[in-house]
Design a protein around this motif. Sequence first.
Motif, PDB file in Angstrom:
ATOM      1  N   GLY A   1       3.889   0.717  11.307  1.00 20.90           N
ATOM      2  CA  GLY A   1       4.579   1.908  11.764  1.00 20.90           C
ATOM      3  C   GLY A   1       5.359   2.600  10.678  1.00 20.90           C
ATOM      4  O   GLY A   1       5.557   3.812  10.713  1.00 20.90           O
ATOM      5  N   PHE A   2       5.856   1.852   9.691  1.00 22.13           N
ATOM      6  CA  PHE A   2       6.588   2.471   8.605  1.00 22.13           C
ATOM      7  C   PHE A   2       5.685   3.402   7.820  1.00 22.13           C
ATOM      8  O   PHE A   2       6.104   4.422   7.320  1.00 22.13           O
ATOM      9  N   GLY A   3       4.408   3.008   7.677  1.00 21.80           N
ATOM     10  CA  GLY A   3       3.484   3.762   6.843  1.00 21.80           C
ATOM     11  C   GLY A   3       3.311   5.186   7.329  1.00 21.80           C
ATOM     12  O   GLY A   3       3.325   6.129   6.545  1.00 21.80           O
ATOM     13  N   ILE A   4       3.138   5.375   8.640  1.00 22.71           N
ATOM     14  CA  ILE A   4       2.908   6.720   9.139  1.00 22.71           C
ATOM     15  C   ILE A   4       4.130   7.579   8.912  1.00 22.71           C
ATOM     16  O   ILE A   4       4.040   8.756   8.580  1.00 22.71           O
ATOM     17  N   ARG A   5       5.321   7.019   9.021  1.00 23.40           N
ATOM     18  CA  ARG A   5       6.523   7.813   8.823  1.00 23.40           C
ATOM     19  C   ARG A   5       6.716   8.156   7.357  1.00 23.40           C
ATOM     20  O   ARG A   5       7.118   9.261   7.012  1.00 23.40           O
ATOM     21  N   ASN A   6       6.418   7.206   6.463  1.00 19.32           N
ATOM     22  CA  ASN A   6       6.559   7.503   5.042  1.00 19.32           C
ATOM     23  C   ASN A   6       5.539   8.543   4.604  1.00 19.32           C
ATOM     24  O   ASN A   6       5.835   9.420   3.803  1.00 19.32           O
ATOM     25  N   SER A   7       4.312   8.458   5.131  1.00 20.00           N
ATOM     26  CA  SER A   7       3.296   9.461   4.805  1.00 20.00           C
ATOM     27  C   SER A   7       3.736  10.822   5.316  1.00 20.00           C
ATOM     28  O   SER A   7       3.559  11.847   4.656  1.00 20.00           O
ATOM     29  N   TYR A   8       4.306  10.842   6.497  1.00 20.79           N
ATOM     30  CA  TYR A   8       4.811  12.097   7.061  1.00 20.79           C
ATOM     31  C   TYR A   8       5.908  12.676   6.186  1.00 20.79           C
ATOM     32  O   TYR A   8       5.939  13.873   5.901  1.00 20.79           O
TER      33      TYR A   8
ATOM     34  N   GLU B   1       0.794  -1.217   0.000  1.00 19.35           N
ATOM     35  CA  GLU B   1       0.000   0.000   0.000  1.00 19.35           C
ATOM     36  C   GLU B   1       0.829   1.270   0.000  1.00 19.35           C
ATOM     37  O   GLU B   1       0.471   2.267  -0.620  1.00 19.35           O
ATOM     38  N   GLU B   2       1.971   1.256   0.722  1.00 14.71           N
ATOM     39  CA  GLU B   2       2.760   2.485   0.821  1.00 14.71           C
ATOM     40  C   GLU B   2       3.403   2.858  -0.508  1.00 14.71           C
ATOM     41  O   GLU B   2       3.367   4.016  -0.920  1.00 14.71           O
TER      42      GLU B   2
END
Length: 626
Positions: A613-620, A349-350
């Motif tokens: 957890g990786f997803g929120i950081r990549n979105s950020y 998804e990311e």
Amino acid sequence: MAGFREVDRQQFPLQDISSIVGLFKQQLESSYEPDLALLSIIVGAVENSLTWNRALSAQKETENFTEFKLPPVEYHIVEALYSKFHAIIKGAVDLSLYGLTKFATRDLVKKVSDVIWNSLTRSYYKDRAHLQSLYSYLTGNKLDCFGVAFAVVAGCQVLGFRDVHLALSEDHAWVVFGEGGKETAEVTWHGKGNEDKRGQPVGPGIGSKSWLYVNGRPVICTRPMEVAALVSAINPSLSPTTEAMEIALLQQELLWLLYDLGHLSHYPMALGNLSDLEEVSPTPGRPPCNALFQEAVLSARTYYANQHVYPYTYQGGYFYRHKMYKQAFESWANASDVIRHYNYSRDDEEVYKEFLEIANELIPQVIRVVGSGHSARSLLKDPECFAHLLRFYDGICQWEEGSATPVLHIGWAKPLVNTISKFDAAVRARVDIICRGATPENGGEGGGDNGGGTGSASGHLNNNNYRETDIVRSLESRVGPVGTSAGAHPSIAALTAACGEKILNRDYLLAGGGPPFASEGRESPGPSSDIPEPTPSVPSLPPPLPVVEELPLGPTEEGRPQVILHSQKMRGLKDLLLAEKLNTHAISLQLTAQSQVQVGRKVRASDHDSMDGFGIRNSYKRARRE
């Protein structure tokens, strides 16, 4: 607790950036291994104190970084949390059950994973920010995906096992262990739920063709690289558009410390994070951020066989922000050249959102900016830019091939058609397009060139006749090799009879498109052969690896840009793309056709909600880079 005993109590309280950097430097240069638990507790304490219930107004920026005062990190608090973590791990793991060995076993890794996993509170959303540190775990029993994997490695370090290390892809984390790091184990989850795969090995079958496992080319961390991982995971965000400047500056200074000590050279993602930070706030006397973006790309190509996507998307975002649009197109096409080697799945998804943003927001915005066409150097008059665009979409189409879930839907097709239509026919005609089809002889990718390399005489150039040998090979793929008797292959007799009854397809003879006979319906050749699965290798530091491909774009002898198309969909679009008047409806139908992948529910961007957890950081990072 050797690592903590080395800490001078007089260094506390830690209340500015330089004091924390000094403590990290002491740990990294010590004769002991850096203490992962200690360092994670310290940076977590700072991050959480500056982001928890804090007003969204960021502190006023100042040119003097040392003026930023941090909430004091007291010695007794760190000592209490550090002792608590040791007590949790040692109290739950009876080492006598595992014998006298210096290497961890799968049972032991699973046990440590159980300890962490079973003590997490279940009443929170795991994609929230600031849940990656042991401070979050010890004060609130909350961890994201990365945090769980890091805690398992730190727990094994507490037990004295020095062979357990982090393995990091671009959106997932697991561990390697055992002599030579030959064993692998899942220790956390990925995706929408809490699927319990902990303890299972990450085998070559899982790693091959899967972006989540980067085709068996993850970053295998040393202890200092695990420190780099916890620093890279620091999240300064207060909201999608606001950040705590003090935390960003702390992260930046710690990354430079690790860079100077040589611990980022094998870590493309951390180099990308440092590049982003330098772009926002350049450090005097340091390499410029564009050089760091390029260093991340070279690291991925040198040590990970060019199997990482984000170094190119980071770089492309930099070029986009600085209006270096042609370079941005090339970087995005290079990212797509990486993703073409994978099969899309719902775990992606990311990276899906990354490509969707490029295709549907960034590229259309570039076209709008340069759309006037008054400048002689406009992108819309540059055939190389058109070739980059074709390569970008070709990679995405090939990513879809062989996948259970389609990638391209009408939401992708409309921006592509609109973009293509802005290039005049004369510009499009100046690109030499080579189509590499799937044949038994070449393993599916034109002489074994999996997605790369500049064209050769065997390619199908715009103005070249389709060679007789190519026609023979294509027929052989359907009816068997020439010279096989009718008795050995019954289809030959049927083909021979058909030659007397049907008219040969002119497009097939001239350009290689469509079936051999005009009366046949459009057929889609089978998916390209898989790339051979790599043999997993997990050295402490990866040696240089051969790059999977050379970038498939280069000038022809006449100086015309050249692009090789591998995907079935884009090969089928060749004539439409070169037509003087574009048939936009036909292009859209070809792009969204489901015949070349297994039929499944169409994917919407809203379907992709990462619980990792990786997803929120990549979105950020994406929001911040805007």
